[in-house]
Every structure is written in structure tokens, then in C-alpha cells.
Scaffold this motif. Structure first.
Motif, PDB file in Angstrom:
ATOM      1  N   VAL A 175       0.840  -1.196   0.000  1.00  0.00           N
ATOM      2  CA  VAL A 175       0.000   0.000   0.000  1.00  0.00           C
ATOM      3  C   VAL A 175       0.876   1.247   0.000  1.00  0.00           C
ATOM      4  O   VAL A 175       1.831   1.353   0.781  1.00  0.00           O
ATOM      5  N   HIS A 176       0.543   2.180  -0.877  1.00  0.00           N
ATOM      6  CA  HIS A 176       1.268   3.438  -0.998  1.00  0.00           C
ATOM      7  C   HIS A 176       0.354   4.577  -0.537  1.00  0.00           C
ATOM      8  O   HIS A 176      -0.788   4.678  -0.982  1.00  0.00           O
ATOM      9  N   ARG A 177       0.892   5.429   0.337  1.00  0.00           N
ATOM     10  CA  ARG A 177       0.069   6.474   0.958  1.00  0.00           C
ATOM     11  C   ARG A 177       0.486   7.851   0.476  1.00  0.00           C
ATOM     12  O   ARG A 177       1.681   8.161   0.389  1.00  0.00           O
ATOM     13  N   LEU A 178      -0.487   8.683   0.168  1.00  0.00           N
ATOM     14  CA  LEU A 178      -0.266  10.078  -0.247  1.00  0.00           C
ATOM     15  C   LEU A 178      -0.805  11.018   0.818  1.00  0.00           C
ATOM     16  O   LEU A 178      -1.929  10.848   1.294  1.00  0.00           O
ATOM     17  N   VAL A 179      -0.005  12.020   1.177  1.00  0.00           N
ATOM     18  CA  VAL A 179      -0.432  13.077   2.098  1.00  0.00           C
ATOM     19  C   VAL A 179      -0.223  14.410   1.389  1.00  0.00           C
ATOM     20  O   VAL A 179       0.906  14.747   1.016  1.00  0.00           O
ATOM     21  N   ARG A 180      -1.307  15.131   1.190  1.00  0.00           N
ATOM     22  CA  ARG A 180      -1.217  16.432   0.506  1.00  0.00           C
ATOM     23  C   ARG A 180      -2.448  17.271   0.788  1.00  0.00           C
ATOM     24  O   ARG A 180      -3.466  16.767   1.298  1.00  0.00           O
TER      25      ARG A 180
END
Length: 366
Positions: free
Chosen positions: A176-181
């Protein structure tokens, strides 16, 4: 260093393969013979590359001795040592890519996780990232299937990435790849966290023709292609998606999906989708037999908070960090443009016990 590269074991294996090739009936089974010759060629290359590195290490010691006598050589020696260290790491990675599947082409599956439109946009960004990575590294990348999101992005995509060691590198991306923006879809400009899952498996050159699928468990859907397809795009249903309910030899059930819209005809797309489906089933069984299924399935966690293998932080600061190896980069734009090979190498060395994990900060802060 010789122990690291297992030279004695390689020498024994090369001798065994060469002895096998001397058999009068060696070429009766051409597929098996080619596999033997390919393995022998790979092992010989690793052996020869090691010999060259050993010679360069000896030369480097000589340069160090010269630099100790004449400081004007110090810069030259430093540069040579840096190049040598880089090449040694590359050779270590090459040794890590030694399983039979590593050399094969790969199928990369991208699925948007929790997060709605934001997650679907993130999945599309990852699709672009892996496409750019493949193109930069000389791989042939084809979009086999894509399911558009609702309003933006994609719900899922399947990429075929062809070239030497494609699967060997891409297996490092499973998870799983997580994006925070700060979301461009939020009118209040709040920070959002989104997830997408990545799964890669090797594409077999020759599928097992003896594998018989139960028609009652196989679902075949046709639909209009959304990608390249000449004059048939959005006019006739040339794209094919196969869904199969498969139970492996240990009784675990899998929903295996394969789809293709790359070709111009439904027949061709159906053939390629079936090859992908059988490749996935074969990969599952190999994983079971080699006791690798538990490790790989462990990386395919639910695409939500706490399951990520890597985080991509755009705001309030920029950083991409792998939570397994702790390897990190601050140039987020370069990463999103496909500069991810170092993450893959770090993971391969980490798995082989050759990568020292040095934490750069608390993962909870990401």
C-alpha cells in the motif's frame, strides 16, 4: 566479498549446468535447454563481473597507497572509490535478482483505496510514475486495462512492463502506498491522506497448457476499449476482462482478474488476458510451493491507514519514505517522475540482509 557473492556455489552450479548441456538428448526439449543455457549465461556473467570488481578493488588499494605518498592524487582516489562503491552496490543488487521469476516481464496492478476521488487521483499518479520509471529504464510499458474513476483519476489499472528483470525490481513495490497532501478537490484546502495498492507478478512466456479452468468459475466480460485500439475504440466491445475464482493447493481462495484492451480485436485481447490469468495462477502456486505466499500476501494489506509500505508527503513538507527500509528522498517531483530505482534497490538489499536500516524520523510524523 567472495563469500557475499557465493562464488563457490556459483562455480558448482555452472559446472553442473555445463555437464547437463553435454548430454546427447539435451536439445530434445528446447524450452528446457534454453532455460539451462540462460541460467548458465547469467551465472557466468555474475562470476566475470565479480572478477572485474575484485581487480578494481586491488587497483584501488594501490591508488590509496600512492595518495598517502602524494596528496595530489587524493581527489582522483576519492572519485574512484565512490564509483567503485556504486558499482559494488549495483552488483549486490544484481545478485539479489537471482530467482527464476526475477528476470521475467511483469504485470503491475494498481487499485485505488480509501479516499474517494482523492484516492482515484492518487492511483492515476502512481500509474504515471511507474510508466515513467519503465520508460526511463528502457522497459516497454503497455496499458492493458484501465477503469476510470468517478469524476477524476482511475479506480484501477493494469500495466504490462517488459524487459530484463522487470519483475525482479517491481516486486519491491508490492503493498500500500500512501499520499499526504492538500487536496485540490477540497474547497477548504485541507490536508488529505489517500491510499492505493500495488501488486506485481511475473508474466510467463509459456503458460501451463495443462491448467484447466472450471468454466463455472470463470467470468468473461467484454467492453469498449478506453485506450489504443484504432478505429474500434469506443465503437465495439473489443476489450476483455476475465475473473476467476481460484482455490490454491492449501485451500486459500483467490479472485484472480486479468484484462486487456491493448489489441485491436476481441479475440487477441481475450488470448492475452487468458495468458495473464494463467500467469497469475501459476505465480500463486509457485509462491505456495516455495513458502513465499505468506510473505507476498502480507504485503497485500487493506489499502488504508497503518498498512502502507511507503508514504509520499507533499505538504506541509516534502518527503517520500519507505517504511520497510527507512530509505527516503525529499525530491518528491523527481520520484513522481519515475525516479524510484533507489527505493527498489534498497528493498532488494534489505531483503537480502545487505541493507542497513537507518531511520530518518518517526513514521507517525508522515
Amino acid at each position: 566479498m567472495a563469500t557475499l557473492f557465493d562464488l563457490a556455489k556459483k562455480a558448482e552450479r555452472i559446472a553442473a549446468l555445463e555437464e547437463q548441456s553435454y548430454s546427447p538428448d539435451f536439445w530434445n526439449d528446447q524450452r528446457a535447454a534454453q532455460a539451462v543455457m540462460q541460467e548458465a549465461t547469467r551465472l557466468k556473467k555474475e562470476r566475470d563481473d565479480f572478477a572485474q570488481l575484485s581487480k578494481r578493488v586491488e587497483d584501488a588499494f594501490g591508488l590509496v597507497e600512492i595518495a598517502e605518498l602524494d596528496e595530489s592524487f587524493a581527489d582522483q582516489v576519492q572519485k574512484e572509490l565512490e564509483v567503485l562503491e556504486s558499482d559494488l552496490t549495483a552488483q549486490e543488487v544484481a545478485v539479489m535478482l537471482s530467482s527464476p521469476d526475477d528476470v521475467k516481464d511483469a504485470i503491475l496492478v494498481i487499485n485505488a483505496g480509501q479516499g474517494g476521488t482523492e484516492a482515484q487521483d492518487w492511483a492515476e499518479m502512481l500509474e504515471r510514475m511507474y510508466t515513467r520509471w519503465g520508460e526511463k529504464n528502457g522497459y516497454k510499458v503497455a496499458l492493458m486495462d484501465e477503469l476510470a474513476g468517478e469524476g477524476a483519476g482511475i479506480k484501477s489499472a493494469i500495466l504490462e512492463i517488459k524487459g530484463e528483470n522487470a519483475f525482479g525490481y517491481l516486486k519491491a513495490e508490492n503493498g500500500v502506498h500512501r499520499l499526504v497532501r492538500i487536496s485540490p478537490y477540497d474547497a477548504n484546502a485541507r490536508r488529505h491522506t489517500s491510499f492505493a495498492s500495488i501488486y506485481a507478478y511475473p508474466l510467463l512466456e509459456e503458460v501451463n497448457e495443462d491448467l484447466v479452468l472450471n468454466p463455472a468459475l470463470l467470468q468473461r466480460d467484454t467492453y469498449r476499449s478506453g485506450g489504443k485500439g484504432g478505429q474500434n475504440v469506443n465503437k465495439v466491445e473489443t476489450a476483455v476482462r476475465l475473473t476467476y475464482k481460484y482455490k490454491d493447493t492449501v485451500g486459500k481462495e483467490h479472485t484472480v482478474i486479468a484484462a486487456c484492451q491493448e489489441e485491436r480485436s476481441q479475440f487477441q485481447n481475450g488470448e492475452r488476458a487468458m495468458k495473464m490469468l494463467k500467469s497469475r495462477i501459476a505465480a500463486i502456486e509457485r509462491e505456495v510451493e516455495e513458502a513465499r505466499l505468506s510473505a507476498i500476501e502480507g504485503g497485500k494489506k487493506k489499502a488504508s491507514w497503518g498498512a502502507q509500505i511507503r508514504s509520499y508527503v507533499f505538504q506541509p513538507y516534502t518527503m517520500v519514505k519507505d517504511h520497510r527500509t527507512k530509505y527516503a528522498k525529499t525530491d518528491v517531483q523527481a520520484v513522481m517522475d519515475g525516479d524510484i530505482t533507489e527505493f527498489m534497490k534498497a528493498y532488494l538489499l534489505y531483503e537480502g540482509g545487505k541493507f542497513k536500516v537507518v531511520d530518518t524520523g518517526d513514521d507517525e510524523d508522515l
